[in-house]
Design an enzyme around this catalytic site. Structure first.
Site, PDB file in Angstrom:
ATOM      1  N   GLN A 194       0.824  -1.202   0.000  1.00 56.25           N
ATOM      2  CA  GLN A 194       0.000   0.000   0.000  1.00 56.25           C
ATOM      3  C   GLN A 194       0.867   1.264   0.000  1.00 56.25           C
ATOM      4  O   GLN A 194       0.623   2.196  -0.770  1.00 56.25           O
ATOM      5  CB  GLN A 194      -0.916  -0.007   1.229  1.00 56.25           C
ATOM      6  CG  GLN A 194      -2.019   1.031   1.158  1.00 56.25           C
ATOM      7  CD  GLN A 194      -2.885   1.022   2.403  1.00 56.25           C
ATOM      8  OE1 GLN A 194      -2.554   0.405   3.416  1.00 56.25           O
ATOM      9  NE2 GLN A 194      -4.011   1.715   2.346  1.00 56.25           N
ATOM     10  N   HIS A 198       1.204   3.796  -3.436  1.00 54.50           N
ATOM     11  CA  HIS A 198       0.485   5.070  -3.384  1.00 54.50           C
ATOM     12  C   HIS A 198       1.354   6.256  -3.777  1.00 54.50           C
ATOM     13  O   HIS A 198       0.877   7.389  -3.814  1.00 54.50           O
ATOM     14  CB  HIS A 198      -0.171   5.279  -2.016  1.00 54.50           C
ATOM     15  CG  HIS A 198      -1.503   4.594  -1.914  1.00 54.50           C
ATOM     16  ND1 HIS A 198      -1.649   3.238  -2.074  1.00 54.50           N
ATOM     17  CD2 HIS A 198      -2.755   5.069  -1.715  1.00 54.50           C
ATOM     18  CE1 HIS A 198      -2.931   2.916  -1.949  1.00 54.50           C
ATOM     19  NE2 HIS A 198      -3.607   4.006  -1.737  1.00 54.50           N
ATOM     20  N   LEU A 374      -5.964  -3.187 -10.990  1.00 51.23           N
ATOM     21  CA  LEU A 374      -5.411  -4.502 -10.686  1.00 51.23           C
ATOM     22  C   LEU A 374      -4.703  -4.537  -9.321  1.00 51.23           C
ATOM     23  O   LEU A 374      -4.601  -5.583  -8.696  1.00 51.23           O
ATOM     24  CB  LEU A 374      -4.439  -4.824 -11.811  1.00 51.23           C
ATOM     25  CG  LEU A 374      -3.534  -6.012 -11.851  1.00 51.23           C
ATOM     26  CD1 LEU A 374      -3.326  -6.370 -13.301  1.00 51.23           C
ATOM     27  CD2 LEU A 374      -2.196  -5.741 -11.220  1.00 51.23           C
ATOM     28  N   TYR A 375      -4.224  -3.373  -8.885  1.00 54.39           N
ATOM     29  CA  TYR A 375      -3.480  -3.293  -7.620  1.00 54.39           C
ATOM     30  C   TYR A 375      -4.397  -2.993  -6.431  1.00 54.39           C
ATOM     31  O   TYR A 375      -3.922  -2.711  -5.340  1.00 54.39           O
ATOM     32  CB  TYR A 375      -2.377  -2.234  -7.697  1.00 54.39           C
ATOM     33  CG  TYR A 375      -1.009  -2.749  -7.284  1.00 54.39           C
ATOM     34  CD1 TYR A 375      -0.775  -3.227  -5.988  1.00 54.39           C
ATOM     35  CD2 TYR A 375       0.056  -2.757  -8.169  1.00 54.39           C
ATOM     36  CE1 TYR A 375       0.461  -3.693  -5.610  1.00 54.39           C
ATOM     37  CE2 TYR A 375       1.310  -3.233  -7.799  1.00 54.39           C
ATOM     38  CZ  TYR A 375       1.507  -3.696  -6.518  1.00 54.39           C
ATOM     39  OH  TYR A 375       2.737  -4.161  -6.149  1.00 54.39           O
ATOM     40  N   HIS A 378      -7.154  -4.960  -1.575  1.00 55.70           N
ATOM     41  CA  HIS A 378      -7.768  -4.788  -0.251  1.00 55.70           C
ATOM     42  C   HIS A 378      -8.011  -6.078   0.519  1.00 55.70           C
ATOM     43  O   HIS A 378      -8.003  -6.061   1.750  1.00 55.70           O
ATOM     44  CB  HIS A 378      -9.021  -3.925  -0.383  1.00 55.70           C
ATOM     45  CG  HIS A 378      -8.711  -2.527  -0.837  1.00 55.70           C
ATOM     46  ND1 HIS A 378      -8.639  -2.185  -2.169  1.00 55.70           N
ATOM     47  CD2 HIS A 378      -8.388  -1.417  -0.140  1.00 55.70           C
ATOM     48  CE1 HIS A 378      -8.308  -0.912  -2.271  1.00 55.70           C
ATOM     49  NE2 HIS A 378      -8.145  -0.413  -1.058  1.00 55.70           N
ATOM     50  N   GLY A 515      -0.100  -7.614 -14.409  1.00 54.57           N
ATOM     51  CA  GLY A 515       0.590  -6.692 -13.499  1.00 54.57           C
ATOM     52  C   GLY A 515       2.102  -6.730 -13.657  1.00 54.57           C
ATOM     53  O   GLY A 515       2.771  -5.700 -13.530  1.00 54.57           O
ATOM     54  N   SER A 519       4.768  -3.558 -13.729  1.00 56.66           N
ATOM     55  CA  SER A 519       5.665  -3.448 -12.594  1.00 56.66           C
ATOM     56  C   SER A 519       7.128  -3.363 -13.045  1.00 56.66           C
ATOM     57  O   SER A 519       7.861  -2.441 -12.670  1.00 56.66           O
ATOM     58  CB  SER A 519       5.418  -4.651 -11.678  1.00 56.66           C
ATOM     59  OG  SER A 519       6.464  -4.803 -10.776  1.00 56.66           O
TER      60      SER A 519
END
Ligand code: HEM
Ligand SMILES: *[C@@H]1O[C@H](CO)[C@@H](O)[C@H](O)[C@H]1NC(C)=O
Ligand SMILES: *[C@@H]1O[C@H](CO)[C@@H](O)[C@H](O)[C@H]1NC(C)=O
Ligand SMILES: *[C@@H]1O[C@H](CO)[C@@H](O)[C@H](O)[C@H]1NC(C)=O
Length: 591
Positions: A194, A198, A374-375, A378, A515, A519
């Protein structure tokens, strides 16, 4: 004469009605193998196969060379199987630097080549625009939006109306029993994910889900602030260091009143719970505060190291160079600790920018909306946090950064390392995050994201033929079929969450294969990885360069926490491979 007139009007009317019901000729996605569909008049299309190893009206025929490549190329599933098994083989390869580097170079190039660079699409046009490449306020996009005039939300397949969002959340997302991550990931891992992401997932919710306010990559803005003004506010302007304060005998970020940057706290939050952090939302969870704190301590430690080497340097040069080193350490840790853990590969990944020198590679990056959706991991969040024996339900954890000061960094890091993260799956969103799923699905619809199957094909995966093939079971598959009508009418995020898990993996194949390219591209296209940056002098000499080359999550915490080092791990210490498989299977059987 009159009758001809009427016939003409009638025909025009009919064809425009037809237009309304059938959309355009590209709605059925007739072009294969990444051919680009273009309408030609109102009822016809052409496929552009330029640059593909395919030809034909629909780019359906592989060239002779491609036929051969397809014959010998391992499938993504086969490759995954190879990587998570055969430990002896990988131990051998890991130990022969020639082979290890060859493999790593291949991972860098094969993954990043899947990402358009420069970006071609954004969310407000259905075709390439210069804005997509040049206007940073948009999230980029790998596949353009489904044309508005198509008969169904995903083209021609599936139902005309997508399922009710609340129904979907209720049926497939809501957690009833906490499902632990089968790889034994720790909460320290969850918060790393997270915190790290962000810095570049920054939707401008005021402008709408197509827009963002970030710098499109690993710019460490989550540590130093969103712009120059914030950065200057967070800096101490002495010896290159960031502002810190001592609380309970430990160094922590300054209070917001002492470094007024833009932060989001609920009204009425007392001053001693409001800190000034690099990212406006990092007051949300103590886990984010832990990472914010440790990176600031590391920055200031790096400044000390640099000052020792360069007593002649001023504040500005110490600051700028430390920031470059922090960027390098971040990428090193992301690849060698974080991605290493989540991939579960026996092959040892490495951060080595030199492997790309001389290759065809663009040192530029754009964050796509697909990567953002996709990220949304949660489900990794548990419902409560056990800090050295005190159990905090999540509602007592949010916006309580001061808990870290109360318990101390050591206690937090140790507890986070020992607590298990949730499994990234359906039926595993805690109640605090249900509104986020709802928003994500709604945004996906507003942005007219293409179907999961379209994305699978774009990233070299076979399209699923049925809902059973997607979920690997029958009950949910039947419910999904009832709701969506057609597997090609299944939306992106919902599909990612209900997808069956891969062998010995944290995710289904789509999250990894879609992903992974974003990445790798995002990490390796960083300016510091380019040939003119990647040399000792950029980082204050060999000493600084080595800080990057030897960085690890273990060192990040241990070098910046006084006394005996806490447990620092992305995997819980008592983990036994396969330890929750029976529990998960039983849960699925009872669904
Ligand atoms: C209990 C913990 C968490 C809470 C309460 C939470 C809450 C939120 C909220 C309120 C948003 C705003 C957007 C919206 O409503 O659409 C959001 C966005 C997001 N979250 Fe979380 N989140 C949590 C944990 C995580 C974790 C562990 C990840 C893992 C990577 C994550 C990834 C994201 C991403 C990528 C976005 C999009 C950000 C953007 O585009 O601005 N979140 N989350
Ligand atoms: C690599 O191989 C050498 C010689 O065969 C051996 O001494 C060494 O311990 C090996 N290293 C690893 C990490 O396996
Ligand atoms: C970028 O796009 C936004 C949103 O459409 C617009 O407001 C802004 O003026 C654009 N910027 C440039 C430089 O064109
Ligand atoms: C909390 O964690 C400690 C170990 O740090 C453990 O002994 C204890 O049982 C846990 N408590 C709960 C309620 O999970």
């Amino acid at each position: 004469m009159k009758s001809i007139y009427i016939t003409v009007i009638f025909t025009v009317l009919c064809s425009s009605l037809l237009q309304l019901t059938q959309g355009n000729a590209c709605c059925s996605y007739p072009c294969q193998n990444q051919g680009i569909c273009n309408t030609k008049g109102f009822d016809s299309y052409t496929c552009d196969c330029t640059g593909l190893d395919y030809y034909g009206d629909n780019c359906e025929h592989p060239t002779l060379w491609k036929r051969f490549v397809l014959l010998i190329k391992p499938s993504p599933e086969g490759l995954h199987h190879l990587l998570v098994n055969n430990k002896w083989l990988w131990t051998l390869i890991n130990n022969i630097s020639y082979l290890k580097n060859k493999a790593m170079k291949r991972i860098y190039t094969m993954r990043s080549i899947m990402v358009d660079s420069p970006a071609v699409y954004e969310s407000v046009h259905e075709y390439p625009t210069l804005e997509a490449a040049l206007n940073y306020t948009y999230f980029a996009r790998t596949l353009p939006p489904v044309p508005t005039e198509c008969p169904t939300p995903l083209g021609v397949k599936g139902k005309k109306v997508l399922p009710d969002v609340d129904l979907l959340v209720d049926k497939f997302f809501k957690r009833t029993t906490f499902l632990p991550d089968p790889l034994g990931s720790s909460v320290l891992f969850t918060f790393f994910a997270q915190h790290f992401t962000h810095q570049f997932f920054k939707t401008d919710f005021k402008a709408g889900p197509a827009y963002q306010w970030g710098g499109h990559g690993v710019d460490v803005s989550h540590i130093y602030g969103r712009d120059k003004q914030s950065e200057l506010t967070l800096r101490s302007m002495k010896d290159g260091k960031m502002k810190m304060q001592v609380l309970n005998g430990e160094e922590f970020p300054p209070y917001l009143k002492d470094a007024p940057v833009h932060m989001i706290y609920p009204p009425g939050t007392p001053d001693n719970k409001q800190f000034a952090l690099g990212q406006q939302v990092f007051g949300l969870l103590p886990g984010l505060f832990v990472y914010a704190t440790i990176w600031l301590r590391e920055h200031n430690r790096v400044c000390d190291v640099l000052k020792q080497e360069h007593p002649e340097w001023d504040d500005e040069r110490l600051f700028q160079t430390a920031k470059l080193i922090i960027t390098g350490e971040t990428i090193k840790i992301v690849i060698e600790d974080y991605v290493q853990h989540l991939s579960n590969y026996h092959y040892k990944l490495s951060f080595n920018p030199e492997l790309l020198f001389g290759e065809e590679f663009q040192y530029q990056n754009r964050i796509t909306i697909e990567f953002n959706h996709l990220y949304h991991w949660h489900p990794l969040m548990p419902d409560e946090f056990n800090i050295s024996g005190t159990v905090y339900p999540i509602k007592d954890f949010v916006f309580q950064s001061d808990l870290v000061i109360k318990h101390g960094m050591k206690s937090f890091v140790d507890s986070f390392s020992k607590q298990r993260a949730g499994m990234m799956s359906h039926h595993n969103h805690c109640y605090m995050t249900l509104s986020v799923v709802r928003d994500t699905i709604k945004h996906g619809r507003e942005l007219r994201l293409q179907s999961l199957n379209r994305y699978r094909q774009r990233f070299g995966l076979p399209a699923y033929k049925s809902f059973q093939e997607l979920t690997g079971e029958t009950k949910m598959a039947a419910e999904l079929e009832e709701l969506y009508g057609d597997i090609d009418g299944l939306e992106f995020y919902v599909g990612l969450i209900v997808e069956k898990r891969r062998e010995k993996a944290m995710f289904g194949s789509s999250i990894v294969e879609i992903g992974g390219p974003y990445s790798v591209k995002g990490l390796m296209s960083n300016p510091i990885c380019s040939p003119k940056f990647w040399k000792p002098s950029t980082f204050g000499g060999e000493v600084g360069f080595n800080l990057i080359k030897t960085a690890s999550i273990q060192k990040l915490f241990c070098q910046n926490i006084k006394g005996e080092c806490p447990t620092v791990s992305f995997q819980v210490p008592n983990y036994v491979e396969g330890d929750v498989e029976d529990f998960i299977k039983k849960f699925h059987d009872e669904l």
